[in-house]
Design a protein around this motif. Structure first.
Motif, PDB file in Angstrom:
ATOM      1  N   GLY A  30      -5.775  54.432  58.698  1.00  0.00           N
ATOM      2  CA  GLY A  30      -4.321  54.465  58.743  1.00  0.00           C
ATOM      3  C   GLY A  30      -3.650  53.133  58.985  1.00  0.00           C
ATOM      4  N   TYR A  31      -4.427  52.044  59.115  1.00  0.00           N
ATOM      5  CA  TYR A  31      -3.834  50.720  59.298  1.00  0.00           C
ATOM      6  C   TYR A  31      -3.353  50.163  57.959  1.00  0.00           C
ATOM      7  CZ  TYR A  31      -5.881  50.568  63.989  1.00  0.00           C
ATOM      8  OH  TYR A  31      -6.211  50.834  65.296  1.00  0.00           O
ATOM      9  N   GLU A  32      -2.304  49.341  58.013  1.00  0.00           N
ATOM     10  CA  GLU A  32      -1.919  48.530  56.872  1.00  0.00           C
ATOM     11  C   GLU A  32      -2.657  47.202  57.009  1.00  0.00           C
ATOM     12  OE1 GLU A  32       2.354  48.423  55.744  1.00  0.00           O
ATOM     13  OE2 GLU A  32       2.626  49.618  57.579  1.00  0.00           O
ATOM     14  N   GLN A  78       3.296  49.278  72.463  1.00  0.00           N
ATOM     15  CA  GLN A  78       3.502  48.969  71.060  1.00  0.00           C
ATOM     16  C   GLN A  78       2.363  49.542  70.232  1.00  0.00           C
ATOM     17  OE1 GLN A  78       3.462  44.806  70.197  1.00  0.00           O
ATOM     18  NE2 GLN A  78       3.768  45.067  67.997  1.00  0.00           N
ATOM     19  N   VAL A  79       2.691  50.135  69.082  1.00  0.00           N
ATOM     20  CA  VAL A  79       1.675  50.668  68.181  1.00  0.00           C
ATOM     21  C   VAL A  79       1.306  49.578  67.183  1.00  0.00           C
ATOM     22  CG1 VAL A  79       1.117  52.421  66.483  1.00  0.00           C
ATOM     23  CG2 VAL A  79       2.567  52.995  68.443  1.00  0.00           C
ATOM     24  N   MET A  80       0.016  49.227  67.166  1.00  0.00           N
ATOM     25  CA  MET A  80      -0.454  48.187  66.260  1.00  0.00           C
ATOM     26  C   MET A  80      -0.830  48.832  64.930  1.00  0.00           C
ATOM     27  SD  MET A  80      -0.283  45.492  68.170  1.00  0.00           S
ATOM     28  CE  MET A  80      -0.468  44.789  69.812  1.00  0.00           C
ATOM     29  N   THR A  81      -0.076  48.564  63.890  1.00  0.00           N
ATOM     30  CA  THR A  81      -0.354  49.198  62.596  1.00  0.00           C
ATOM     31  C   THR A  81      -0.639  48.209  61.480  1.00  0.00           C
ATOM     32  OG1 THR A  81       2.013  49.289  62.083  1.00  0.00           O
ATOM     33  CG2 THR A  81       1.047  51.212  63.165  1.00  0.00           C
ATOM     34  N   ARG A  82      -0.049  47.005  61.565  1.00  0.00           N
ATOM     35  CA  ARG A  82      -0.251  46.010  60.511  1.00  0.00           C
ATOM     36  C   ARG A  82      -1.208  44.921  60.987  1.00  0.00           C
ATOM     37  NH1 ARG A  82       5.449  44.774  57.323  1.00  0.00           N
ATOM     38  NH2 ARG A  82       5.550  46.806  56.268  1.00  0.00           N
ATOM     39  N   ILE A  83      -2.316  44.773  60.263  1.00  0.00           N
ATOM     40  CA  ILE A  83      -3.348  43.813  60.647  1.00  0.00           C
ATOM     41  C   ILE A  83      -3.498  42.782  59.541  1.00  0.00           C
ATOM     42  CG2 ILE A  83      -5.693  43.556  61.524  1.00  0.00           C
ATOM     43  CD1 ILE A  83      -3.973  45.599  63.079  1.00  0.00           C
TER      44      ILE A  83
END
Length: 416
Positions: free
Chosen positions: A36-38, A2-7
């Motif tokens: 590049g993280y949200e 899983q790609v972790m993008t929203r923190i």
């Protein structure tokens, strides 16, 4: 994987309130967004600034938790956790983050833990200080009290259940390892400076200097500065007493004190009674955008923290900001300072709780002007190489990638 993008960051308080806590939060979220993280934040009941339920501050979005908790100590905090958990859950349902990243105190961690387990979301818990020790340091708690022990127990519970743990320094990590936390579960994310905010240091304002009496016979005086909160553990009383000793060697030296806090009245009274009273200037709190004007007046920034669990375990931010500003640093020889300052290279360390040692360290720096450029360069290089948020924030990526590999069945159970 899983790609972790929203923190989603779970916070005690945030901008537009101003504190060391909110400035670190800003730096973390800005650096992660640049990667590049949200990112979003959600604050608890201790964010007391008025504002909308979803508020943008400095380009960052923060959600607020409404409500109030009452009752006797212990029950009140438990109710506060329950209300905060509802606030976090509301954001989770609307935004669906990939990671919940809670920051101390443990009330934030416990509220986040409830929601993370309920929704099967990985939890990172980041400790900036042990708040029971901070309470002792600022005079609102006592070591070994019931509240102290309960706070410590709650923190240990959150640490044991979190999927990853972050601390800001080696001192905090060592303490957690001593409590039984496996060292490989802990990532150290050092205090840092957003160097995009520290370009060329501000120029000295001659008019401001003259208004404060920082000239003798038309020539600038050497100025020692302290900018921060006036808590007892900061040791400002030691610095004021040191000025009486320093005046015997450097009668032209001046002390600049910027800030405020619970010890301000006592410190002003101490300064007024000092033989060096005419050399000490209090200017009170100043707007954050004006702080650089006062940094520019100082030759040396002094950090005379007293020895305690808090100061031995926790690294402060201010010495790093001073180095980034090109200032010389004199700091007491406590554990938190030793992680930041190399004696004789990036600054000078002196015996804590000792006004004469403080005075001698300041006098030594003032009399060693030939080496000031080397101190300034070494300090700035140290910040750029080890404490630049643009570089250090990449360590979060390693933590989040590790969480992406973690199987759901290996996460903790739902917290009570």
């Amino acid at each position: 994987m899983q790609v972790m993008t929203r923190i989603l960051h779970v916070l005690d308080h945030s901008l537009p309130m101003q504190s060391g806590y909110t400035f670190r939060t800003r730096a973390v979220l800005k650096a992660q967004a640049a990667m590049g993280y949200e990112v979003r934040g959600v604050t608890g009941l201790r964010h007391t600034a008025e504002g909308p339920v979803a508020e943008e501050a400095d380009g960052l979005l923060f959600h607020r938790t409404a409500g109030a908790a009452s009752g006797p100590a212990g029950l009140r905090e438990w109710r506060e956790i329950a209300i905060f958990a509802k606030g976090i859950e509301k954001v989770v349902r609307e935004w669906r983050p990939d990671v919940i990243h809670a920051h101390s105190p443990a009330l934030c961690g416990q509220a986040a833990l409830r929601v993370a387990r309920r929704h099967d979301i990985p939890l990172v818990y980041e400790i900036r200080a042990f708040w029971e020790d901070a309470a002792v340091g600022n005079g609102t708690g006592s070591e070994g009290s019931l509240k102290y022990r309960l706070t410590r127990k709650l923190e240990s519970h959150v640490v044991s259940r979190a999927d990853a743990v972050v601390t800001i320094c080696e001192g905090l990590k060592a303490d957690l390892v001593g409590r039984g936390t496996a060292p490989e579960r802990i990532t150290v994310m050092p205090n840092g400076v957003d160097l995009t905010l520290f370009g060329e240091p501000a120029s000295r304002d001659p008019e401001l200097a003259r208004s404060l009496g920082f000239e003798v016979g038309g020539a600038p005086c050497p100025v020692i500065g302290f900018i921060g909160s006036f808590y007892d553990y900061e040791g400002i009383d030691v610095l004021i007493e040191a000025m009486a000793h320093l005046a015997q060697r450097r009668s032209d030296a001046r002390l600049l004190l910027v800030g405020g806090g619970p010890c301000e009245a006592a410190l002003r009274a101490q300064a007024a009674a000092s033989p060096a009273a005419e050399a000490i200037r209090f200017v009170g709190r100043v707007p954050h955008h004006e702080v650089e004007r006062y940094y520019a007046l100082a030759d040396i920034m002094a950090y005379p923290r007293k020895r305690s669990r808090l100061t031995d375990l926790v690294t402060p931010l201010k010495p790093l900001e001073a180095m980034a500003q090109g200032k010389l640093v004199a700091a007491s020889d406590v554990g938190g300072h030793r992680e930041l300052v190399t004696h004789g290279r990036t600054g000078t360390l002196f015996t804590p709780d000792d006004p004469l040692a403080c005075a001698n360290a300041l006098a030594g720096l003032l009399e060693d002007r030939a080496h000031w450029p080397a101190y300034r360069k070494a300090g700035r290089d140290h910040v750029e190489s080890r404490h630049d948020w643009a570089v250090n924030a990449a360590r979060y990526q390693d933590v989040y990638q590790m969480l992406a590999l973690l199987k759901p069945e290996n996460r903790g159970t739902v917290a009570a």
